[in-house]
Design a protein around this motif. Structure first.
Motif, mmCIF file in Angstrom:
data_model
loop_
_atom_site.group_PDB
_atom_site.id
_atom_site.type_symbol
_atom_site.label_atom_id
_atom_site.label_comp_id
_atom_site.label_asym_id
_atom_site.label_seq_id
_atom_site.Cartn_x
_atom_site.Cartn_y
_atom_site.Cartn_z
ATOM 1 N N ARG A 1 0.845 -1.353 -0.052
ATOM 2 C CA ARG A 1 -0.054 0.142 0.006
ATOM 3 C C ARG A 1 0.929 1.394 -0.068
ATOM 4 N N TYR B 1 -8.544 -1.797 3.999
ATOM 5 C CA TYR B 1 -7.254 -1.434 3.614
ATOM 6 C C TYR B 1 -6.746 -0.145 4.473
ATOM 7 N N ASP C 1 -9.527 1.680 -5.010
ATOM 8 C CA ASP C 1 -8.307 2.221 -5.111
ATOM 9 C C ASP C 1 -8.059 2.913 -6.513
ATOM 10 N N SER D 1 -2.759 3.707 -2.659
ATOM 11 C CA SER D 1 -3.531 2.673 -3.463
ATOM 12 C C SER D 1 -2.552 1.507 -3.038
ATOM 13 N N ASN D 2 -3.247 0.417 -3.340
ATOM 14 C CA ASN D 2 -2.514 -0.955 -3.336
ATOM 15 C C ASN D 2 -1.712 -1.167 -4.616
ATOM 16 N N ASN E 1 -0.612 -5.373 2.260
ATOM 17 C CA ASN E 1 -1.895 -6.191 2.551
ATOM 18 C C ASN E 1 -1.658 -7.499 1.968
#
Length: 341
Positions: free
Chosen positions: A128, A165, A201, A218-219, A257
């Motif tokens: 992330r 998240y 995201d 964002s991932n 994550n």
């Protein structure tokens, strides 16, 4: 909730659906909140290698957990897969998983990516990280803490406080920095919002492309997917104008994550369930997590797909996932008190 593959015969009940499958020796009953079509290859390759048929039901993780609770000792599920630490930990706390003794899993999955009681294991990861508009942001944030800096007032797009998240990264920061420091951080970040938290995201990345915000979180796999496949809402120039930072490389590392799974407490096909988890830790499956869904493998040394490798080398946060789970309640309180919508 979607029903795919050789689905379990089901009958609706007041809470969820009770499944009545044939408990054949060559079957595996899977409940999964992974919603990626690319996972079809994982299941078909497992069946080809073992002869074990995968019967699966996909849906929202909370719905699947409620279903397992309602089914109780008669639950047909063998393996539960989910895409975040919060839900897999909740399944354990509710007594829905069981411990697994597997030399394969112990040797291949790093300690910090598995439950201390061996009730669940991570099989893929997503960093992330921070993204920014290279045209407008001359000095991008280098740490998660930097998002609170006054110079970024009105520039930050981020997901809501109800998103797992957001809860996970906040809980990780609590574990590292303490509740008081993270409470101050959350209040300051809210003051830097470019808009109220909204969307997923990819929507944060689109916010940069549209000019609505200059900085987003964002991932990695969302951006890697955009690099690989493009996005109808962003031009090639828009995508090229998005820069990224792996935060906290001088101290805690970039937050990760996970997608993970465990054997259900009442698994009727327990041996097949363990074989499936061991398969997910194999080089073949680990490479496909990266190639098929732009994720990072959980097993060290497995090669990355070009879209993931393009993001570069970084230092991940090696915090034990159980430490994140232990601080989720504190994180939720902090986000609520900060007015993080």
């Amino acid at each position: 909730m979607s029903f795919k593959s050789s689905l379990l015969a089901t009958a609706a009940v007041a809470v969820g659906i009770t499944a009545v499958p044939a408990f054949a020796e060559g079957e595996l009953n899977l409940y999964s909140s992974r919603h990626y079509d690319t996972d079809e290859r994982l299941y078909s390759d497992f069946t080809e290698a073992t002869g074990i048929t995968v019967n699966r039901i996909e849906g929202n993780a909370d719905e699947l957990i409620a279903r397992m609770e309602a089914e109780g000792a008669n639950s047909p599920v063998d393996v539960f897969l989910t895409v975040d630490t919060v839900r897999i930990t909740r399944a354990k706390e509710l007594g829905l998983l069981q411990s697994v003794e597997s030399d394969v899993l112990e040797q291949r999955i790093p300690d910090y990516l598995q439950d201390e009681d061996n009730q669940w294991f991570a099989f893929s990861q997503r960093a992330r990280i921070l993204f920014y508009d290279k045209t407008d942001v001359e000095n991008p944030p280098r740490t998660y803490q930097d998002l609170a800096n006054p110079e970024y007032e009105g520039m930050v797009c981020i997901r809501s406080s109800s998103n797992v998240y957001t809860q996970n990264i906040t809980a990780a920061l609590v574990a590292h920095l303490g509740e008081e420091a993270v409470g101050d951080w959350a209040n300051a970040v809210v003051g830097n919002f470019a808009r109220d938290p909204q969307g997923g995201d990819t929507d944060q990345l689109r916010g940069i492309a549209s000019g609505e915000c200059d900085i987003a979180m964002s991932n990695t796999y969302y951006y890697a997917r955009v690099l690989r496949k493009g996005d109808k809402s962003m031009s090639e120039d828009d995508i090229a104008n998005i820069g990224w930072v792996f935060p906290n490389q001088d101290d805690i590392g970039a937050h990760m994550n996970i997608s993970g799974g465990g054997v259900a407490a009442n698994a009727p096909n327990r041996e097949n369930a363990v074989r499936f988890l061991e398969y997910l830790a194999s080089d073949q499956a680990q490479e496909y997590f990266s190639a098929g869904n732009d994720e990072y493998p959980a097993v060290p040394g497995v090669g990355l797909s070009p879209s993931v490798a393009a993001l570069g080398i970084f230092r991940p946060d090696a915090i034990k996932l159980s430490d994140i789970a232990d601080n989720i309640a504190a994180a939720q309180n902090i986000l609520n008190e900060a007015g993080w919508k």
